[in-house]
Design a protein around this motif. Sequence first.
Motif, PDB file in Angstrom:
ATOM      1  N   GLU A   1     -17.134  -3.495  10.796  1.00  0.00           N
ATOM      2  CA  GLU A   1     -17.638  -4.552   9.924  1.00  0.00           C
ATOM      3  C   GLU A   1     -19.160  -4.517   9.849  1.00  0.00           C
ATOM      4  O   GLU A   1     -19.753  -4.601   8.757  1.00  0.00           O
ATOM      5  CB  GLU A   1     -17.157  -5.920  10.400  1.00  0.00           C
TER       6      GLU A   1
ATOM      7  N   SER B   1      -6.308  -7.676   9.283  1.00  0.00           N
ATOM      8  CA  SER B   1      -7.337  -8.405   8.537  1.00  0.00           C
ATOM      9  C   SER B   1      -8.597  -7.576   8.340  1.00  0.00           C
ATOM     10  O   SER B   1      -9.380  -7.832   7.420  1.00  0.00           O
ATOM     11  CB  SER B   1      -7.679  -9.713   9.257  1.00  0.00           C
ATOM     12  N   LEU B   2      -8.809  -6.566   9.194  1.00  0.00           N
ATOM     13  CA  LEU B   2     -10.006  -5.732   9.085  1.00  0.00           C
ATOM     14  C   LEU B   2     -10.064  -5.022   7.732  1.00  0.00           C
ATOM     15  O   LEU B   2     -11.142  -4.875   7.145  1.00  0.00           O
ATOM     16  CB  LEU B   2     -10.031  -4.705  10.228  1.00  0.00           C
TER      17      LEU B   2
ATOM     18  N   TYR C   1      -8.912  -6.082   4.842  1.00  0.00           N
ATOM     19  CA  TYR C   1      -9.326  -7.041   3.813  1.00  0.00           C
ATOM     20  C   TYR C   1     -10.813  -7.378   3.942  1.00  0.00           C
ATOM     21  O   TYR C   1     -11.509  -7.536   2.935  1.00  0.00           O
ATOM     22  CB  TYR C   1      -8.477  -8.304   3.921  1.00  0.00           C
ATOM     23  N   THR C   2     -11.304  -7.462   5.173  1.00  0.00           N
ATOM     24  CA  THR C   2     -12.723  -7.719   5.393  1.00  0.00           C
ATOM     25  C   THR C   2     -13.575  -6.595   4.828  1.00  0.00           C
ATOM     26  O   THR C   2     -14.563  -6.828   4.120  1.00  0.00           O
ATOM     27  CB  THR C   2     -13.019  -7.888   6.892  1.00  0.00           C
ATOM     28  N   LEU C   3     -13.196  -5.354   5.130  1.00  0.00           N
ATOM     29  CA  LEU C   3     -13.963  -4.203   4.664  1.00  0.00           C
ATOM     30  C   LEU C   3     -13.900  -4.067   3.151  1.00  0.00           C
ATOM     31  O   LEU C   3     -14.907  -3.725   2.509  1.00  0.00           O
ATOM     32  CB  LEU C   3     -13.464  -2.928   5.346  1.00  0.00           C
TER      33      LEU C   3
ATOM     34  N   GLY D   1     -13.747  -6.479   1.065  1.00  0.00           N
ATOM     35  CA  GLY D   1     -14.622  -7.508   0.530  1.00  0.00           C
ATOM     36  C   GLY D   1     -16.098  -7.199   0.684  1.00  0.00           C
ATOM     37  O   GLY D   1     -16.936  -7.794  -0.003  1.00  0.00           O
ATOM     38  N   LEU D   2     -16.434  -6.279   1.581  1.00  0.00           N
ATOM     39  CA  LEU D   2     -17.833  -5.915   1.808  1.00  0.00           C
ATOM     40  C   LEU D   2     -18.311  -4.779   0.912  1.00  0.00           C
ATOM     41  O   LEU D   2     -19.507  -4.465   0.894  1.00  0.00           O
ATOM     42  CB  LEU D   2     -18.031  -5.518   3.276  1.00  0.00           C
TER      43      LEU D   2
END
Length: 309
Positions: free
Chosen positions: A90, A115-116, A118-120, A122-123
């Motif tokens: 992240e 969830s990682l 989806y986080t990545l 979004g970045l």
Amino acid sequence: MDGKYKGLKGYSSLYFEKIAILGVGLMGASFAKAVRKLGITAKICGYGRNETTLAWAKENTIIDCYDTTLSGLAKGADLIILATPVGTFEKLAVEISPFLKQGAIVTDVGSVKGSLVYTLEGLMPKGVHFVGAHPIAGKDQSGMKASSDILYKGALCIVTPTDNTDLTALETVKALWSAIGCSVKTLTPEKHDEIFSSISHLPHIAAYAMINVIAEISDTFFEYAGKGFKDTTRIAGSSPDIWSDICLLNKENITSHIGIYIEKLNAILTHIKNSSKDGLIKEFDNARALRKKMNDCLHSNIEDCIDNV
């Protein structure tokens, strides 16, 4: 992607002018060696914490260049591979995202998705696409000196798209791992983490615990260890940094599965305390039958196995 295609039978569009690898350790260096052997990139560049190590990688033609800044590494890169411990993904994605060019693909070799992913996703800046990937390969040794251009050959690689994944990027990543020699399968990020908590993360934790148990009993006992003990605990030689990150990022699945493991150990403990040979035989027979089923499964279609997990 830019650049004159050099040619790879069966993958007419698979070419990258520049591949950037964040983390040139066992997994990252093995990836570099594999893609160099295929001839599908003009330049492989690496990033890491130790410039001396990166210089050694360049001298030994694992990479063509290196950069100690993420801006320099990302400049002109078509494909970016995250091959550091998953706990750093992240932070690295945040830092590298301003320098990524339109059309670039970011992927990884991490063994936690959930969830990682989806986080990545979004970045990523507009026009840059993240596709999660997990090649099921490795060694009990770590570091680039243990790397191999055939580490991934014959391995299973799980790709974890979401509803937002760009389809062209997805097909490119799947084709890449297929070209390297992997059998590529697709899972949701959530299903990936549930499965690999049980068949990968839990066994590593058990191996670490087993070594610590023997040391607590008496560390002099290690000199009597035979092949069975060494085989059982081999994966305790894996990187603590990598596996501590995995445990924390997949903690809900792992804590649930450790609880089940403790229940199974307690059942065996109860049978031993009660001198119940029948109880022990039932537990061991069940495990042996399941082990045989697993072995048969590994020689058949992995999707059939997944459906039964």
